[in-house]
Design a protein around this motif. Structure first.
Motif, mmCIF file in Angstrom:
data_model
loop_
_atom_site.group_PDB
_atom_site.id
_atom_site.type_symbol
_atom_site.label_atom_id
_atom_site.label_comp_id
_atom_site.label_asym_id
_atom_site.label_seq_id
_atom_site.Cartn_x
_atom_site.Cartn_y
_atom_site.Cartn_z
ATOM 1 N N GLN A 51 3.154 -3.519 0.635
ATOM 2 C CA GLN A 51 1.701 -3.407 0.589
ATOM 3 C C GLN A 51 1.094 -4.588 -0.153
ATOM 4 O OE1 GLN A 51 1.826 0.375 -1.657
ATOM 5 N NE2 GLN A 51 0.861 -0.699 -3.378
ATOM 6 N N GLY A 52 -0.208 -4.752 0.004
ATOM 7 C CA GLY A 52 -0.914 -5.815 -0.696
ATOM 8 C C GLY A 52 -2.412 -5.611 -0.609
ATOM 9 N N ASP A 101 5.760 -5.825 -7.683
ATOM 10 C CA ASP A 101 6.383 -4.949 -8.674
ATOM 11 C C ASP A 101 6.830 -3.651 -8.008
ATOM 12 O OD1 ASP A 101 7.272 -3.752 -10.970
ATOM 13 O OD2 ASP A 101 5.274 -3.256 -11.734
ATOM 14 N N GLY A 102 8.131 -3.482 -7.846
ATOM 15 C CA GLY A 102 8.671 -2.270 -7.242
ATOM 16 C C GLY A 102 8.810 -2.325 -5.741
ATOM 17 N N PHE A 103 8.521 -3.473 -5.118
ATOM 18 C CA PHE A 103 8.634 -3.611 -3.666
ATOM 19 C C PHE A 103 9.620 -4.727 -3.332
ATOM 20 C CE2 PHE A 103 4.577 -1.690 -4.524
ATOM 21 C CZ PHE A 103 4.487 -0.685 -3.570
ATOM 22 N N SER A 104 10.136 -4.699 -2.109
ATOM 23 C CA SER A 104 11.163 -5.663 -1.724
ATOM 24 C C SER A 104 10.838 -6.270 -0.365
ATOM 25 C CB SER A 104 12.534 -4.976 -1.676
ATOM 26 O OG SER A 104 13.527 -5.870 -1.222
ATOM 27 N N PHE A 105 10.698 -7.600 -0.320
ATOM 28 C CA PHE A 105 10.514 -8.318 0.940
ATOM 29 C C PHE A 105 10.891 -9.779 0.713
ATOM 30 C CE2 PHE A 105 6.535 -8.860 -1.311
ATOM 31 C CZ PHE A 105 6.153 -10.171 -1.042
ATOM 32 N N THR A 146 -4.868 0.443 6.537
ATOM 33 C CA THR A 146 -5.560 0.011 5.324
ATOM 34 C C THR A 146 -6.019 1.208 4.499
ATOM 35 O OG1 THR A 146 -7.674 -0.153 6.507
ATOM 36 C CG2 THR A 146 -6.322 -2.139 6.348
ATOM 37 N N PHE A 147 -6.124 0.976 3.184
ATOM 38 C CA PHE A 147 -6.485 2.016 2.229
ATOM 39 C C PHE A 147 -7.555 1.493 1.277
ATOM 40 C CE2 PHE A 147 -2.415 3.204 3.815
ATOM 41 C CZ PHE A 147 -2.321 4.586 3.703
ATOM 42 N N ASP A 148 -8.337 2.411 0.738
ATOM 43 C CA ASP A 148 -9.318 2.063 -0.279
ATOM 44 C C ASP A 148 -8.586 1.679 -1.563
ATOM 45 O OD1 ASP A 148 -11.136 2.911 -2.699
ATOM 46 O OD2 ASP A 148 -12.502 2.668 -1.003
ATOM 47 N N SER A 149 -8.959 0.563 -2.146
ATOM 48 C CA SER A 149 -8.218 0.053 -3.307
ATOM 49 C C SER A 149 -8.411 0.911 -4.550
ATOM 50 C CB SER A 149 -8.640 -1.388 -3.605
ATOM 51 O OG SER A 149 -10.031 -1.452 -3.867
ATOM 52 N N LEU A 150 -9.505 1.673 -4.617
ATOM 53 C CA LEU A 150 -9.759 2.502 -5.795
ATOM 54 C C LEU A 150 -9.214 3.917 -5.637
ATOM 55 C CD1 LEU A 150 -13.422 1.405 -6.676
ATOM 56 C CD2 LEU A 150 -11.286 0.655 -7.745
ATOM 57 N N THR A 151 -9.518 4.555 -4.508
ATOM 58 C CA THR A 151 -9.136 5.962 -4.331
ATOM 59 C C THR A 151 -7.746 6.142 -3.734
ATOM 60 O OG1 THR A 151 -10.062 6.094 -2.092
ATOM 61 C CG2 THR A 151 -11.561 6.526 -3.951
ATOM 62 N N LYS A 152 -7.196 5.093 -3.124
ATOM 63 C CA LYS A 152 -5.927 5.152 -2.387
ATOM 64 C C LYS A 152 -6.004 6.068 -1.164
ATOM 65 C CE LYS A 152 -2.679 3.882 -6.059
ATOM 66 N NZ LYS A 152 -1.434 4.255 -6.767
ATOM 67 N N ALA A 153 -7.213 6.392 -0.748
ATOM 68 C CA ALA A 153 -7.396 7.116 0.508
ATOM 69 C C ALA A 153 -7.384 6.118 1.657
ATOM 70 C CB ALA A 153 -8.714 7.879 0.490
ATOM 71 N N LYS A 188 -6.713 -2.368 0.452
ATOM 72 C CA LYS A 188 -5.257 -2.448 0.403
ATOM 73 C C LYS A 188 -4.731 -2.305 1.830
ATOM 74 C CE LYS A 188 -3.120 -2.360 -3.004
ATOM 75 N NZ LYS A 188 -2.615 -3.406 -3.938
ATOM 76 N N ILE A 189 -3.584 -2.908 2.089
ATOM 77 C CA ILE A 189 -2.978 -2.816 3.411
ATOM 78 C C ILE A 189 -1.502 -2.483 3.247
ATOM 79 C CG2 ILE A 189 -2.469 -5.303 3.571
ATOM 80 C CD1 ILE A 189 -3.266 -5.047 6.592
ATOM 81 N N ASN A 190 -1.017 -1.593 4.100
ATOM 82 C CA ASN A 190 0.377 -1.138 4.021
ATOM 83 C C ASN A 190 1.085 -1.410 5.341
ATOM 84 O OD1 ASN A 190 2.460 0.783 2.546
ATOM 85 N ND2 ASN A 190 2.388 1.404 4.694
ATOM 86 N N PHE A 191 2.344 -1.844 5.235
ATOM 87 C CA PHE A 191 3.182 -2.088 6.404
ATOM 88 C C PHE A 191 4.395 -1.162 6.335
ATOM 89 C CE2 PHE A 191 1.224 -6.213 5.260
ATOM 90 C CZ PHE A 191 0.404 -6.372 6.376
ATOM 91 N N LYS A 192 4.670 -0.507 7.450
ATOM 92 C CA LYS A 192 5.697 0.541 7.496
ATOM 93 C C LYS A 192 6.929 0.142 8.301
ATOM 94 C CE LYS A 192 6.039 5.268 9.419
ATOM 95 N NZ LYS A 192 5.276 6.325 10.114
ATOM 96 N N GLY A 193 6.840 -0.906 9.104
ATOM 97 C CA GLY A 193 7.937 -1.246 9.993
ATOM 98 C C GLY A 193 7.690 -0.722 11.393
ATOM 99 N N PRO A 194 8.487 -1.147 12.371
ATOM 100 C CA PRO A 194 8.219 -0.829 13.776
ATOM 101 C C PRO A 194 8.473 0.632 14.122
ATOM 102 C CG PRO A 194 10.272 -2.046 13.556
ATOM 103 C CD PRO A 194 9.637 -2.058 12.207
#
Length: 609
Positions: free
Chosen positions: A135-136, A155-159, A184-191, A229-235
């Motif tokens: 994520q980032g 911190d805590g992620f691997s790529f 994508t997620f809200d950077s404050l609420t994580k929703a 925020k943006i999250n990547f999960k893989g294919p």
């Protein structure tokens, strides 16, 4: 061998009770891998009744010495799985966690209960040292030149990024071939961010700019907003390794105060099992963590479970799929061998290997073009697995002559009564709950906030082939807050069977749904959107439109009915800037009763052909 035995003695105390139950007390051994010792303890059990008692501590598990076997896991990727706690054929299993934190590394299935009875798991948590997502934060977006700058969380992620290619998580031989499922997620609420769209992103090139900031080149239909925020999960197809708890062909399972903070698939998955309860726990990110994601798929999932399924006083947040999905399975007739024998096919690639039917099971059949179950049933007298995709079934009597290749079977025996009560579901992708059981279903006193529909009904005669038609559903005294916020249009309550081209789209499907005495406070207009329902009561609901978020799909009808019968809309109160309209098609308009609603009307222009 001597070293293993000494380790076993140091961290376990084994007691055989007068009732024949083997009690194993587990203590941390100061190492970073308890897997081999736990495996040895379970394999060495001299009783079919076993109790594991953990001392409160952190316990670490790695895949190197885990039990390995090939597993067909519904709605996941089949294959060889490394299992930390593999229970098979036990008459009684008790696990007392006492607040233990079980922390896993790499590709692992933490728990599997196969052919077990009387299972209780209490007061423990599941987590991973390093998640399989990355994520980032989105810093810049250039849609014209097709790139975005992202400050990656490290911190805590691997790529890794090498020669323009990003790979992750690079743990235990796992390297995803693309960024894949992206959200994508809200950077404050994580929703999930307001108006977000699911994306399948394959970066053409990734360039490191400075520090942890990278430029991702690639086309997207909808680019994220700066600051999200943006999250990547893989294919898709590779990013569901295993659930945290896999229950298969087991009976009478109770989970109390069990929390899944991360999983490489679903949190709790039960298939072809009986009587499951989950209470006072949940699936959510550990407090204080910078992670966006808990489980990478559904929090809970029940496929062809019978008896009673109860989920109460739980919290489900930040999953990448539904809070729960309760369903059966359709199989398609591939060949009719004789009047009493057919070959059926499992149609979705994540259903392959599913245990659809055994001797004694009662089956419905569905004849095209009607999507409805036939009143007649047959009993299975023989079930022969040809391979993961095909099964030969034999029956106690001849099948009807009008049954054809392409028609469906559904297992009547394996469906549950379902209750969800006192739960909170929010900040996650997809639907809060998906309901498809024909037996009594009660949804009450919950808090729902969703990116797609809060409550979703969708039997599917193609694609997922998840049955089926509901017949008795009560949804009452729930709170719905800011639901259906995704870019893809949904509703608070959305009833929309997914029928193939060969099926009659005007036929009713789901039956007897009551949506009563709920409180809805949301930003958009759609509350109930229904297709193909026979028997829908919307009564006593308090509906408030707020201005906390911008409408995503404005000027929609509050209630929208298509191909429906026996609709009752009464005593509902709407509070908002303007009165709301009810929309129906012509057929539904003849089957609707509207009484004593406040600021909700059926206008002449709202009846459409």
């Amino acid at each position: 061998m001597k070293r293993i035995l000494v380790l076993f003695i140091l961290i376990f105390t084994v007691i055989i009770t007068s009732k024949g139950e083997e009690v194993i007390k587990i203590q941390p051994d100061g190492t970073n891998d308890m897997t081999r010792a736990v495996k040895q303890a379970i394999a060495s059990a001299r009783s079919k009744e076993i109790k594991l008692i953990f001392e409160q501590a952190d316990y670490y598990f790695k895949p190197d010495f885990a039990t390995e076997k090939y597993c067909s896991v519904t709605n996941h990727k089949n294959g060889s799985k490394r299992i930390a706690f593999a229970f098979d054929g036990f008459n009684k299993v008790s696990i007392e966690g006492n607040g233990a934190n079980l922390i896993f590394h790499g590709k692992m299935m933490p728990f599997q209960f196969e052919s077990c009875e009387n299972v209780t798991v209490n007061h423990l948590s599941i987590d991973w040292d390093t998640p399989f997502t990355i994520q980032g934060t989105v810093l810049k977006v250039n849609e014209k030149d097709h790139w975005m700058d992202i400050k990656m969380d490290t911190d805590g992620f691997s790529f890794s990024v090498n020669k323009g290619v990003i790979k992750f998580p690079n743990i235990h031989h796992q390297e995803y071939s693309s960024l894949g499922n992206t959200l994508t997620f809200d950077s404050l609420t994580k929703a999930v961010s307001h108006g977000a769209w699911d994306a399948n992103f394959r970066a053409e090139k990734v360039q490191r700019l400075k520090g942890n900031t990278y430029r991702f080149y690639g086309r997207m239909k909808y680019y994220p907003k700066v600051g999200n925020k943006i999250n990547f999960k893989g294919p898709h197809g590779d990013n569901r390794y295993a659930p945290a708890f896999h229950i298969i062909r087991s009976k009478n399972l109770k989970y109390d105060q069990v929390v899944v903070h991360h999983a490489l698939g679903m949190g709790f998955l039960a298939e072809r099992s009986e009587n499951v309860s989950i209470s006072n726990g949940g699936v959510y990110v550990r407090k204080g963590s910078n992670r966006l994601i808990s489980s990478t798929a559904d929090a809970t999932h029940f496929c062809n479970v019978k008896g009673k399924v109860i989920v109460e006083n739980c919290r489900f947040e930040n999953m990448l799929d539904d809070g729960t999905n309760v369903h059966g399975t359709y199989v398609e007739i591939n060949e009719i061998l004789d009047p009493k024998t057919v070959i059926v096919q499992l149609k979705h690639f994540q259903q392959l290997g599913f245990d659809f039917a055994q001797k004694g099971d009662e089956l419905w059949w569905i004849n095209q073009p009607s999507p409805n179950r036939r009143a007649e049933t047959v009993f299975v007298t023989g079930s022969e697995v040809i391979n993961e995709e095909y099964i030969q079934l034999s029956f106690d009597k001849e099948l009807p002559k009008d049954l054809s290749v392409g028609d469906l079977f559904e297992n009547k025996t394996w469906n549950p009564e379902f209750v969800m009560r006192g739960c909170t579901l929010q900040n996650h992708r997809a639907r809060n709950i998906v309901l498809k059981s024909p037996k009594k279903t009660v949804i009450e006193n919950n808090f729902f906030s969703s990116s797609m529909s809060a409550i979703f009904f969708r039997g599917e005669s193609y694609f997922w082939y998840e049955s089926g038609q509901v017949e008795d559903v009560l949804i009452q005294n729930n709170t719905f807050y800011n639901c259906a916020s995704s870019g893809n249009e949904h509703a608070v309550l959305y009833i929309t069977p997914r029928l193939g081209k060969s099926y009659d789209k005007s036929a009713t499907y789901d039956k007897n749904i009551r949506f009563i005495n709920n409180k809805i406070n949301t930003f958009d207009d759609r509350i109930v959107w229904a297709y193909n329902v026979d028997g829908l009561v919307i009564e006593g609901n308090e509906i408030t439109k707020n201005d906390l978020l911008a409408p995503v799909h404005p000027d929609r009808p509050i209630f929208d009915f298509n191909y429906c019968k026996n609709i009752v809309v009464k005593n509902n109160n709407y509070h908002g800037p303007k009165d709301q309209n009810i929309k129906t098609d012509k057929a539904s308009s003849k089957e609707i009763s509207i009484k004593k609603n406040k600021n909700i009307h059926l206008g002449k222009l709202d009846v459409v052909e």
